[in-house]
Motif scaffolding. Structure first.
Motif, PDB file in Angstrom:
ATOM      1  N   ARG A 107       0.836  -1.207   0.000  1.00  0.00           N
ATOM      2  CA  ARG A 107       0.000   0.000   0.000  1.00  0.00           C
ATOM      3  C   ARG A 107       0.864   1.247   0.000  1.00  0.00           C
ATOM      4  O   ARG A 107       1.770   1.373   0.814  1.00  0.00           O
ATOM      5  N   LEU A 108       0.531   2.154  -0.894  1.00  0.00           N
ATOM      6  CA  LEU A 108       1.311   3.393  -0.960  1.00  0.00           C
ATOM      7  C   LEU A 108       0.811   4.378   0.085  1.00  0.00           C
ATOM      8  O   LEU A 108      -0.385   4.445   0.352  1.00  0.00           O
ATOM      9  N   PRO A 109       1.729   5.129   0.699  1.00  0.00           N
ATOM     10  CA  PRO A 109       1.297   6.090   1.712  1.00  0.00           C
ATOM     11  C   PRO A 109       0.456   7.193   1.099  1.00  0.00           C
ATOM     12  O   PRO A 109       0.574   7.489  -0.097  1.00  0.00           O
ATOM     13  N   GLU A 110      -0.393   7.800   1.928  1.00  0.00           N
ATOM     14  CA  GLU A 110      -1.239   8.915   1.478  1.00  0.00           C
ATOM     15  C   GLU A 110      -0.354  10.096   1.068  1.00  0.00           C
ATOM     16  O   GLU A 110       0.758  10.232   1.541  1.00  0.00           O
TER      17      GLU A 110
ATOM     18  N   LEU B 180      -0.285   9.631  -9.610  1.00  0.00           N
ATOM     19  CA  LEU B 180       0.179   8.900 -10.785  1.00  0.00           C
ATOM     20  C   LEU B 180       0.692   7.512 -10.399  1.00  0.00           C
ATOM     21  O   LEU B 180       0.539   6.543 -11.144  1.00  0.00           O
ATOM     22  N   TYR B 181       1.285   7.416  -9.218  1.00  0.00           N
ATOM     23  CA  TYR B 181       1.802   6.119  -8.767  1.00  0.00           C
ATOM     24  C   TYR B 181       0.667   5.118  -8.576  1.00  0.00           C
ATOM     25  O   TYR B 181       0.747   3.977  -9.026  1.00  0.00           O
TER      26      TYR B 181
ATOM     27  N   MET C  26       2.776   1.749 -10.084  1.00  0.00           N
ATOM     28  CA  MET C  26       4.225   1.816  -9.902  1.00  0.00           C
ATOM     29  C   MET C  26       4.538   2.224  -8.471  1.00  0.00           C
ATOM     30  O   MET C  26       3.735   2.813  -7.780  1.00  0.00           O
ATOM     31  N   ARG C  27       5.729   1.916  -8.065  1.00  0.00           N
ATOM     32  CA  ARG C  27       6.174   2.230  -6.729  1.00  0.00           C
ATOM     33  C   ARG C  27       7.398   3.121  -6.840  1.00  0.00           C
ATOM     34  O   ARG C  27       8.307   2.830  -7.609  1.00  0.00           O
ATOM     35  N   PRO C  28       7.422   4.249  -6.076  1.00  0.00           N
ATOM     36  CA  PRO C  28       8.584   5.119  -6.181  1.00  0.00           C
ATOM     37  C   PRO C  28       9.868   4.369  -5.798  1.00  0.00           C
ATOM     38  O   PRO C  28       9.851   3.527  -4.901  1.00  0.00           O
TER      39      PRO C  28
ATOM     40  N   ARG D 177      10.368  -4.381  -6.747  1.00  0.00           N
ATOM     41  CA  ARG D 177       9.623  -3.128  -6.677  1.00  0.00           C
ATOM     42  C   ARG D 177       8.644  -3.011  -7.848  1.00  0.00           C
ATOM     43  O   ARG D 177       7.516  -2.556  -7.686  1.00  0.00           O
ATOM     44  N   LEU D 178       9.077  -3.480  -9.008  1.00  0.00           N
ATOM     45  CA  LEU D 178       8.250  -3.319 -10.206  1.00  0.00           C
ATOM     46  C   LEU D 178       7.237  -4.445 -10.412  1.00  0.00           C
ATOM     47  O   LEU D 178       6.233  -4.254 -11.090  1.00  0.00           O
ATOM     48  N   THR D 179       7.502  -5.642  -9.894  1.00  0.00           N
ATOM     49  CA  THR D 179       6.656  -6.785 -10.275  1.00  0.00           C
ATOM     50  C   THR D 179       5.995  -7.540  -9.124  1.00  0.00           C
ATOM     51  O   THR D 179       5.060  -8.296  -9.364  1.00  0.00           O
ATOM     52  N   GLU D 180       6.494  -7.379  -7.894  1.00  0.00           N
ATOM     53  CA  GLU D 180       5.994  -8.247  -6.821  1.00  0.00           C
ATOM     54  C   GLU D 180       4.483  -8.121  -6.598  1.00  0.00           C
ATOM     55  O   GLU D 180       3.783  -9.107  -6.394  1.00  0.00           O
ATOM     56  N   SER D 181       4.010  -6.887  -6.668  1.00  0.00           N
ATOM     57  CA  SER D 181       2.590  -6.659  -6.428  1.00  0.00           C
ATOM     58  C   SER D 181       1.715  -7.423  -7.443  1.00  0.00           C
ATOM     59  O   SER D 181       0.709  -8.043  -7.069  1.00  0.00           O
TER      60      SER D 181
END
Lengths: 97, 192
Positions: free
Chosen positions: B43-46, B51-52, B57-59, B91-95
């Motif tokens: 989960r990306l932080p607020e 765009l992410y 994508m993950r920074p 970072r790019l594929t695990e999700s």
């Protein structure tokens, strides 16, 4: 009404990128879990290898502990590794020396 | 007892008894849970550039924590011996990898609602992938690290001889292996 007279030259002078980057290798590793029938099937179905080639590569993994299944551009090998992990095979990528 | 998968006029068919199905469904559920816990960490932080979220994508500077559970590491292994390449790939594929595994495990759970299983080749492939994930996790719990370990576990084939939880787990592992192997042969007959 407008007529098109010529195709807009958007890509005026395409830059040809020199592919000096060394190729990447997809390596599949032996493990004592994955079934031989399954590994053979994955090689046939994902890579489209002939039954003979799939069997040979599978046995190579089994006997030698690993096998370079193919090599190519980084992006292609990256997606191969991801697919292999989807199948649960132990696969890694490495750049040719 | 389970019946071997075979390929015939109705497709790829096999059957499992209710106790076997319940056991497998529980195993699928356990693994879905393990993967969902890992998915939480994605989960990306607020307050991040939307765009992410949009691209999935993950920074690059937002590191994922290392995987502690070795069984989960079997499902989501490193993509390279080079830690930097492995990190970038993760970072790019695990999700996406987690998502597709969860989808197949849920589908497999649903398949085992009935004792008779009928599959087309694509469905059989996805079912085989789900069974393989179960075997990977069990193998880690059974500490199968070598061909000798695998050989030792394969001797456990009779419920009457089972006295310890480890032996029981070994018996389950062998059942799943056998089901998967018959499925692969049926699939090979169906596709080629």
């Amino acid at each position: 009404m407008v007529g098109m007279t010529a195709m807009p030259d958007v890509l005026s002078s395409p830059e040809i990128r020199e592919t000096t980057e060394k190729a990447w290798r997809l390596i599949v590793w032996n493990d004592p879990v994955n079934l031989m029938s399954y590994v053979s099937y994955v090689f046939r179905s994902y890579f489209g290898f002939s039954p003979e080639k799939a069997e040979t590569l599978m046995l190579q993994v089994h006997h030698d502990g690993f096998c370079t299944v193919r090599s190519g551009a980084r992006e292609a090998i990256e997606s191969d590794v991801q697919a292999m992990h989807g199948f649960g095979l132990q696969a890694t990528m490495t750049q040719e020396a | 007892m389970a019946k071997a998968f075979k390929y015939g006029s109705r497709g790829i068919t096999g059957s499992l008894h209710s106790a076997e199905r319940k056991l497998l469904r529980d195993l699928f559920a356990d693994i879905i849970h393990m993967l969902e816990e890992r998915a939480e960490l994605h989960r990306l932080p607020e307050g991040l550039d939307p765009l992410y979220a949009l691209t999935g994508m993950r920074p690059a500077d937002l590191e994922l924590p290392p995987i502690g559970d070795p069984a989960l590491a079997r499902l989501l292994p490193d993509a390279s011996d080079d830690p930097q390449v492995a990190r970038e790939h993760r970072r790019l594929t695990e999700s996406d990898l987690i998502g597709e595994k969860i989808d197949r495990l849920r589908e497999a759970q649903f398949l085992l609602e009935t004792d008779k299983i009928v599959l087309d080749p694509a469905g059989a492939r996805r079912f085989a992938q789900a069974l393989n994930d179960v075997r990977l996790v069990l193998s880690e719990r059974l500490e199968i690290r070598s061909e000798a370990d695998s050989e030792r576990i394969s001797q456990i084939n009779d419920a009457k001889d089972v006295t310890t939880p480890e032996e029981y787990l070994g018996l389950v592992y062998n059942l799943v292996s056998w089901v998967q192997d018959t499925l692969m042969h049926a699939l090979m007959n169906a596709e080629y």
